[in-house]
Every structure is written in structure tokens, then in C-alpha cells.
Design a protein around this motif. Structure first.
Motif, PDB file in Angstrom:
ATOM      1  N   ALA A   1       0.828  -1.206   0.000  1.00 54.76           N
ATOM      2  CA  ALA A   1       0.000   0.000   0.000  1.00 54.76           C
ATOM      3  C   ALA A   1       0.865   1.260   0.000  1.00 54.76           C
ATOM      4  CB  ALA A   1      -0.931  -0.006   1.212  1.00 54.76           C
ATOM      5  N   ILE A   2       1.978   1.232   0.722  1.00 52.81           N
ATOM      6  CA  ILE A   2       2.882   2.392   0.757  1.00 52.81           C
ATOM      7  C   ILE A   2       3.505   2.633  -0.613  1.00 52.81           C
ATOM      8  CG2 ILE A   2       5.046   3.256   1.724  1.00 52.81           C
ATOM      9  CD1 ILE A   2       4.341   1.820   4.321  1.00 52.81           C
ATOM     10  N   VAL A   3       3.971   1.566  -1.246  1.00 57.55           N
ATOM     11  CA  VAL A   3       4.585   1.702  -2.573  1.00 57.55           C
ATOM     12  C   VAL A   3       3.558   2.193  -3.590  1.00 57.55           C
ATOM     13  CG1 VAL A   3       5.733   0.467  -4.445  1.00 57.55           C
ATOM     14  CG2 VAL A   3       6.320  -0.049  -2.075  1.00 57.55           C
ATOM     15  N   THR A   4       2.360   1.643  -3.545  1.00 57.52           N
ATOM     16  CA  THR A   4       1.306   2.063  -4.472  1.00 57.52           C
ATOM     17  C   THR A   4       0.937   3.524  -4.271  1.00 57.52           C
ATOM     18  OG1 THR A   4       0.423  -0.203  -4.485  1.00 57.52           O
ATOM     19  CG2 THR A   4      -1.027   1.547  -5.293  1.00 57.52           C
ATOM     20  N   ALA A   5       0.906   3.958  -3.007  1.00 55.76           N
ATOM     21  CA  ALA A   5       0.582   5.356  -2.715  1.00 55.76           C
ATOM     22  C   ALA A   5       1.629   6.310  -3.281  1.00 55.76           C
ATOM     23  CB  ALA A   5       0.443   5.561  -1.212  1.00 55.76           C
ATOM     24  N   HIS A   6       2.841   5.828  -3.519  1.00 59.25           N
ATOM     25  CA  HIS A   6       3.896   6.648  -4.110  1.00 59.25           C
ATOM     26  C   HIS A   6       3.976   6.476  -5.625  1.00 59.25           C
ATOM     27  CE1 HIS A   6       5.189   6.951   0.077  1.00 59.25           C
ATOM     28  NE2 HIS A   6       5.971   7.952  -0.278  1.00 59.25           N
ATOM     29  N   GLY A   7       2.997   5.798  -6.195  1.00 58.02           N
ATOM     30  CA  GLY A   7       3.001   5.598  -7.639  1.00 58.02           C
ATOM     31  C   GLY A   7       4.007   4.583  -8.119  1.00 58.02           C
ATOM     32  N   GLY A   8       4.467   3.711  -7.228  1.00 53.71           N
ATOM     33  CA  GLY A   8       5.468   2.717  -7.594  1.00 53.71           C
ATOM     34  C   GLY A   8       4.897   1.329  -7.746  1.00 53.71           C
ATOM     35  N   LYS A   9       5.804   0.372  -7.932  1.00 53.83           N
ATOM     36  CA  LYS A   9       5.416  -1.029  -8.085  1.00 53.83           C
ATOM     37  C   LYS A   9       6.280  -1.877  -7.157  1.00 53.83           C
ATOM     38  CE  LYS A   9       4.046  -0.582 -12.938  1.00 53.83           C
ATOM     39  NZ  LYS A   9       4.264  -1.079 -14.321  1.00 53.83           N
ATOM     40  N   ILE A  10       5.697  -2.967  -6.659  1.00 56.97           N
ATOM     41  CA  ILE A  10       6.422  -3.869  -5.765  1.00 56.97           C
ATOM     42  C   ILE A  10       6.182  -5.291  -6.224  1.00 56.97           C
ATOM     43  CG2 ILE A  10       4.523  -4.042  -4.109  1.00 56.97           C
ATOM     44  CD1 ILE A  10       6.661  -4.131  -1.887  1.00 56.97           C
ATOM     45  N   GLN A  11       7.217  -6.105  -6.149  1.00 53.70           N
ATOM     46  CA  GLN A  11       7.096  -7.503  -6.545  1.00 53.70           C
ATOM     47  C   GLN A  11       8.045  -8.366  -5.734  1.00 53.70           C
ATOM     48  OE1 GLN A  11       8.179  -7.752 -10.672  1.00 53.70           O
ATOM     49  NE2 GLN A  11      10.332  -7.291 -10.303  1.00 53.70           N
ATOM     50  N   ALA A  12       7.691  -9.644  -5.675  1.00 53.21           N
ATOM     51  CA  ALA A  12       8.513 -10.622  -4.965  1.00 53.21           C
ATOM     52  C   ALA A  12       8.974 -11.681  -5.950  1.00 53.21           C
ATOM     53  CB  ALA A  12       7.722 -11.270  -3.826  1.00 53.21           C
ATOM     54  N   ASP A  13      10.187 -12.153  -5.799  1.00 50.87           N
ATOM     55  CA  ASP A  13      10.697 -13.192  -6.689  1.00 50.87           C
ATOM     56  C   ASP A  13      11.686 -14.064  -5.946  1.00 50.87           C
ATOM     57  OD1 ASP A  13      13.667 -12.312  -7.494  1.00 50.87           O
ATOM     58  OD2 ASP A  13      12.420 -10.513  -7.374  1.00 50.87           O
ATOM     59  N   THR A  14      11.997 -15.187  -6.551  1.00 54.21           N
ATOM     60  CA  THR A  14      12.959 -16.133  -5.990  1.00 54.21           C
ATOM     61  C   THR A  14      13.729 -16.765  -7.127  1.00 54.21           C
ATOM     62  OG1 THR A  14      13.242 -18.138  -4.660  1.00 54.21           O
ATOM     63  CG2 THR A  14      11.229 -17.968  -5.954  1.00 54.21           C
ATOM     64  N   GLN A  15      15.000 -17.068  -6.881  1.00 53.93           N
ATOM     65  CA  GLN A  15      15.841 -17.686  -7.905  1.00 53.93           C
ATOM     66  C   GLN A  15      15.889 -19.200  -7.753  1.00 53.93           C
ATOM     67  OE1 GLN A  15      17.243 -16.022 -10.446  1.00 53.93           O
ATOM     68  NE2 GLN A  15      16.377 -14.088  -9.695  1.00 53.93           N
ATOM     69  N   THR A  16      16.019 -19.654  -6.532  1.00 49.39           N
ATOM     70  CA  THR A  16      16.183 -21.096  -6.277  1.00 49.39           C
ATOM     71  C   THR A  16      15.025 -21.696  -5.495  1.00 49.39           C
ATOM     72  OG1 THR A  16      17.402 -20.725  -4.220  1.00 49.39           O
ATOM     73  CG2 THR A  16      18.679 -20.769  -6.261  1.00 49.39           C
ATOM     74  N   GLY A  17      14.127 -20.872  -4.980  1.00 49.43           N
ATOM     75  CA  GLY A  17      13.059 -21.370  -4.125  1.00 49.43           C
ATOM     76  C   GLY A  17      13.413 -21.286  -2.663  1.00 49.43           C
ATOM     77  N   HIS A  18      14.708 -21.160  -2.376  1.00 51.54           N
ATOM     78  CA  HIS A  18      15.172 -21.028  -0.990  1.00 51.54           C
ATOM     79  C   HIS A  18      15.736 -19.638  -0.720  1.00 51.54           C
ATOM     80  CE1 HIS A  18      14.600 -25.237   0.193  1.00 51.54           C
ATOM     81  NE2 HIS A  18      14.942 -25.541  -1.046  1.00 51.54           N
ATOM     82  N   ASP A  19      15.455 -18.721  -1.609  1.00 50.28           N
ATOM     83  CA  ASP A  19      15.811 -17.329  -1.394  1.00 50.28           C
ATOM     84  C   ASP A  19      14.582 -16.472  -1.692  1.00 50.28           C
ATOM     85  OD1 ASP A  19      16.160 -18.072  -4.199  1.00 50.28           O
ATOM     86  OD2 ASP A  19      16.721 -15.977  -4.460  1.00 50.28           O
ATOM     87  N   PHE A  20      14.554 -15.296  -1.131  1.00 47.66           N
ATOM     88  CA  PHE A  20      13.374 -14.435  -1.258  1.00 47.66           C
ATOM     89  C   PHE A  20      13.831 -12.997  -1.417  1.00 47.66           C
ATOM     90  CE2 PHE A  20       9.821 -11.992   0.713  1.00 47.66           C
ATOM     91  CZ  PHE A  20       8.820 -12.361  -0.174  1.00 47.66           C
ATOM     92  N   ARG A  21      13.261 -12.311  -2.411  1.00 49.32           N
ATOM     93  CA  ARG A  21      13.629 -10.931  -2.650  1.00 49.32           C
ATOM     94  C   ARG A  21      12.389 -10.104  -2.965  1.00 49.32           C
ATOM     95  NH1 ARG A  21      17.426  -9.448  -7.645  1.00 49.32           N
ATOM     96  NH2 ARG A  21      15.563 -10.231  -8.719  1.00 49.32           N
ATOM     97  N   ILE A  22      12.296  -8.962  -2.321  1.00 49.19           N
ATOM     98  CA  ILE A  22      11.221  -8.011  -2.598  1.00 49.19           C
ATOM     99  C   ILE A  22      11.848  -6.761  -3.200  1.00 49.19           C
ATOM    100  CG2 ILE A  22       9.476  -6.504  -1.579  1.00 49.19           C
ATOM    101  CD1 ILE A  22       8.882  -8.611   0.454  1.00 49.19           C
ATOM    102  N   THR A  23      11.305  -6.333  -4.340  1.00 50.44           N
ATOM    103  CA  THR A  23      11.839  -5.161  -5.042  1.00 50.44           C
ATOM    104  C   THR A  23      10.731  -4.129  -5.189  1.00 50.44           C
ATOM    105  OG1 THR A  23      13.364  -6.549  -6.291  1.00 50.44           O
ATOM    106  CG2 THR A  23      12.956  -4.332  -7.115  1.00 50.44           C
ATOM    107  N   ALA A  24      10.990  -2.938  -4.693  1.00 51.07           N
ATOM    108  CA  ALA A  24      10.049  -1.820  -4.827  1.00 51.07           C
ATOM    109  C   ALA A  24      10.695  -0.756  -5.715  1.00 51.07           C
ATOM    110  CB  ALA A  24       9.708  -1.227  -3.461  1.00 51.07           C
ATOM    111  N   SER A  25       9.991  -0.331  -6.740  1.00 54.17           N
ATOM    112  CA  SER A  25      10.516   0.685  -7.660  1.00 54.17           C
ATOM    113  C   SER A  25       9.627   1.918  -7.610  1.00 54.17           C
ATOM    114  CB  SER A  25      10.570   0.133  -9.075  1.00 54.17           C
ATOM    115  OG  SER A  25       9.305  -0.306  -9.527  1.00 54.17           O
ATOM    116  N   PHE A  26      10.254   3.080  -7.563  1.00 51.07           N
ATOM    117  CA  PHE A  26       9.555   4.363  -7.489  1.00 51.07           C
ATOM    118  C   PHE A  26       9.955   5.226  -8.675  1.00 51.07           C
ATOM    119  CE2 PHE A  26      10.394   2.780  -3.236  1.00 51.07           C
ATOM    120  CZ  PHE A  26       9.154   2.844  -2.619  1.00 51.07           C
TER     121      PHE A  26
END
Length: 408
Positions: A381-406
């Protein structure tokens, strides 16, 4: 949210309506055009079989016009033919049944048809058909001008009617879409009001419970039960605050006040306490922040975003894992990413739901990590309120990354 829902619903309906009108108009005109071509080909086949002329019905009943052709057809049709030998030389032309074409023009049409290489087709408004005749080749042309004009008139009329119908129906739907979505809007408003009101009402008993726990501790001393009461009270209080904040941020009238501020410093200050927290838990914390980057937004909200992402990473990182926070400018965006290893495998289906309210990848919903499943929803909700985008991804299934772009 309701406005966005109304817009999406309207666009979906208008798109479906446009596709429906397109299919109907295209189908009708294709059928109409095929009928014009089929009727012309039947007439040409009859002319070709009889050396470029209509047969006399009384002479040979076997060559009478087909059933869908009236007896007036020989008198209504305008046609001409050109006979060529095997070498392509002109032997004879017959333009007696048409006044708009002379012999010279007929020959030009004949060579045009020969150069096309097709046995039948259109040369201008004339439909032609080629056939072998006495070792040579006869090309018969039928004037389809009136039929093609009728087809074009039908095409233009159907397009205008379809466009008018599309506009009228779209305007009517835009007018009534508010009434159609009113029950959903009212239900959504009641839900938000309930969350806000309930949050205010719950704060009072939580405060009383916390005060009573303090009094009991002074009387009886600290014990495990009082610690549990304080912990659960604090957890419930944080959950109530997050739900209230999330509800308010989804209301357009409660948009965050946005100003330009040094976002690099805010992120650095928010991330600093996690160095010690990670060290206490035996974890490593890597922080890479590009300095002197500005952002138009709300500094308190961005600070809360960093705390939520790092707190989530700290909870789910194994004892010897490494948490990494990176913030840098990329093209026309500012990217903030937080990554960490996980103790359990994350599936693609789980990634799609990590920002849902109360969703936790732990199927047992254990409270051992202290999470309540609402933090990442607030982060989104915070990222959306700033007009940005947020997503989650994983490379191996045992790692976790959240990326927010503004937007920069």
C-alpha cells in the motif's frame, strides 16, 4: 479503489462490446461479399459453358440458369468476352452486351486477367473467369458494379449502425455503472468503516490490559504469564494499527502528503538499527545505498516501508543467513530491494500471494516468528501510494527478494 474497479469494469465491458460488434459486422459483410462473388461465378460458369453467351432455354433444357437465377438474368446482365489462341493472340472480342467497354478496353482487361495468373478474380468492377475453348482460351467478364455498390453501401451502413450502437450502449453503461457497482461500493465502505471504528474501540481495552499487567507486575513481580500478556497485547496493538493504516491508505481522500526529501538518508537511518539486531541473532546484514538520491513522497511512510521489509527478512532468515538491502537509481526509477535466504522452499503460487492480507507461507500459521501476515500488505500500500510497483521473486526457491521501484 471503487473508482479503479468501475473503470476496469467499464473498459472490460466496452472491449467485449467492441469485439462483439466487430465479429457481427465482419461476419455479415464477409457473408454478403461471398454471396456477391458466388452469384457472379455461377453466372460466369453459365456463360463460359456456352461460349460467352446465355443459352436459349428452349433449345437445351440442360443448360438453363440455376434455380437462384431468374429468367430475366440474360437481360439484366452486362458482360463481354475475349477469345485468344494457344499463343495468346486475340482471335475475337464480343462487347455486344455492354456499352461501357469497347473492343480495345476489353483486350486490356483480358491481358490484365492473363497477367494475374488466376483462373478467376476481379479486374476493376468486372468479375472474370478463364476457360479452355477449342484449343484456345476464352475470358468472360461480368459487370458486378451494382452488386459491389450494394455491398459497399451495406458495409458503410453496418459500420455506422454498429459504431452508433457501440457509443450509445457504452454511454448508457457509463451512466448506470455507478448504480450497478453501488452495492459493492457500499459494502466496501462499510468494511473500511468497520476496520477503522474497531481499531479505535480496541485501543482502549488494550491500553487497560497493558496498565493492569503493569500493576500486577508491581504487586506480584515479573512472571511468564505477564510476559505473554504483554507480548500478545503488543502484537494485537500493532495488528490493529496496521489494519487501520491500511484501510486509510486505500481511501483516495486520505492520500499521503508528498514532498521531495533525501530518501537515501531516510533509508539509511531506518536500516541502521538492524545491523545490531542481525548481529545479535548471528545473521549478516549487508546495506548498499546510493547516496544523495531525492524522492517525491512521504518520508515517514518510506521509513515504515524499510522497517517492514527488513523486519520481515529478519524473521524468516535462518541463523547463519545474510540479509541484503540495496537502493540505487536505475534508468528512470529508484529501486529498493531486500533479499534473504529462507528456511523453507517458496513456490510460485506462494509468491503470488505474499502481499495478500494475513497470508503467511507457514501453513501452520505458527506465531514463533511473531508475524501476523499484514506487514507486506502495508508495504504494498505504501509503494502504491507513491506511484510505484512492488514484486517478490525467488531464484532457487530457498531465497526471497522483494523489489520496490519508485518513479525518479
Amino acid at each position: 479503489m471503487i473508482r479503479r474497479l468501475r473503470l476496469k469494469f467499464t473498459l472490460l465491458l466496452m472491449g467485449s462490446l467492441f469485439a462483439l460488434f466487430t465479429v457481427i459486422v465482419t461476419s455479415m459483410n464477409v457473408i454478403n461479399y461471398c454471396a456477391v462473388v458466388n452469384e457472379a461465378d455461377q453466372t460466369l460458369e453459365l456463360l463460359v459453358r456456352n461460349e460467352g453467351k446465355f443459352p436459349d432455354p428452349g433449345a437445351d433444357k440442360g443448360t438453363r440458369p440455376p434455380r437462384n437465377m431468374t429468367p430475366e438474368l440474360p437481360y439484366e446482365s452486362r458482360y463481354f468476352s475475349v477469345l485468344l489462341d494457344s499463343d495468346g493472340n486475340i482471335l475475337r472480342t464480343d462487347t455486344s452486351r455492354i456499352s461501357a467497354v469497347d473492343d480495345e478496353t476489353a483486350i486490356e482487361y483480358a491481358f490484365s486477367a492473363l497477367n494475374s495468373g488466376a483462373e478467376r478474380g476481379f479486374a476493376g468492377q468486372y468479375r472474370y473467369m478463364c476457360a479452355e475453348e477449342n484449343g484456345g482460351r476464352r475470358i468472360v467478364f461480368l459487370d458486378c458494379g451494382r452488386s459491389l455498390d450494394a455491398f459497399r453501401q451495406f458495409l458503410y451502413t453496418s459500420l455506422i449502425v454498429a459504431l452508433a450502437g457501440f457509443v450509445i450502449v457504452s454511454l448508457l453503461f457509463c451512466f448506470f455503472s455507478g448504480r450497478i457497482l453501488r452495492p459493492i461500493s457500499e459494502s466496501y465502505e462499510k468494511q473500511k468503516r468497520f476496520i477503522t471504528d474497531a481499531g479505535h474501540e480496541i485501543k482502549t481495552p488494550l491500553t487497560i490490559i497493558q496498565a493492569n499487567a503493569d500493576i500486577l507486575e508491581m504487586e506480584f513481580g515479573e512472571n511468564e504469564s505477564l510476559q505473554d500478556i504483554r507480548q500478545q497485547t503488543r502484537r494485537l496493538s500493532e495488528l490493529t494499527n496496521d489494519l487501520t493504516l491500511l484501510s486509510r491508505m486505500e481511501e483516495s481522500e486520505n492520500a499521503l502528503p508528498l514532498i521531495e526529501f533525501p530518501v537515501s538518508e531516510v533509508i539509511s537511518d531506518a536500516a541502521a538499527p538492524f545491523q545490531a539486531l542481525a548481529r545479535q541473532q548471528g545473521k549478516r546484514f549487508i546495506c548498499s545505498i546510493q547516496p544523495m538520491l531525492p524522492l517525491r513522497g512521504n518520508d515517514k511512510a518510506i521509513q515504515r516501508l524499510v522497517l517492514l521489509l527488513l523486519d520481515n527478512a529478519l524473521k524468516y532468515t535462518p541463523g547463519d543467513g545474510t540479509i541484503a538491502l540495496r537502493f540505487a537509481a536505475q534508468s528512470r526509477t529508484l529501486c529498493l530491494s531486500v533479499s534473504n535466504p529462507t528456511g523453507t522452499e517458496i513456490t510460485p503460487a506462494e509468491l503470488e500471494r505474499v502481499f495478500d492480507r494475513f497470508y503467511r507461507t507457514d501453513p501452520s500459521r505458527s506465531s514463533a516468528t511473531g508475524g501476523d501476515g499484514i506487514g507486506l500488505s502495508v508495504a504494498k500500500a505504501i509503494v502504491t501510494a507513491h506511484g510505484g510497483k512492488i514484486q517478490a521473486d525467488t531464484q532457487t526457491g530457498h531465497d526471497f527478494r522483494i523489489t520496490a521501484s519508485f518513479p525518479a
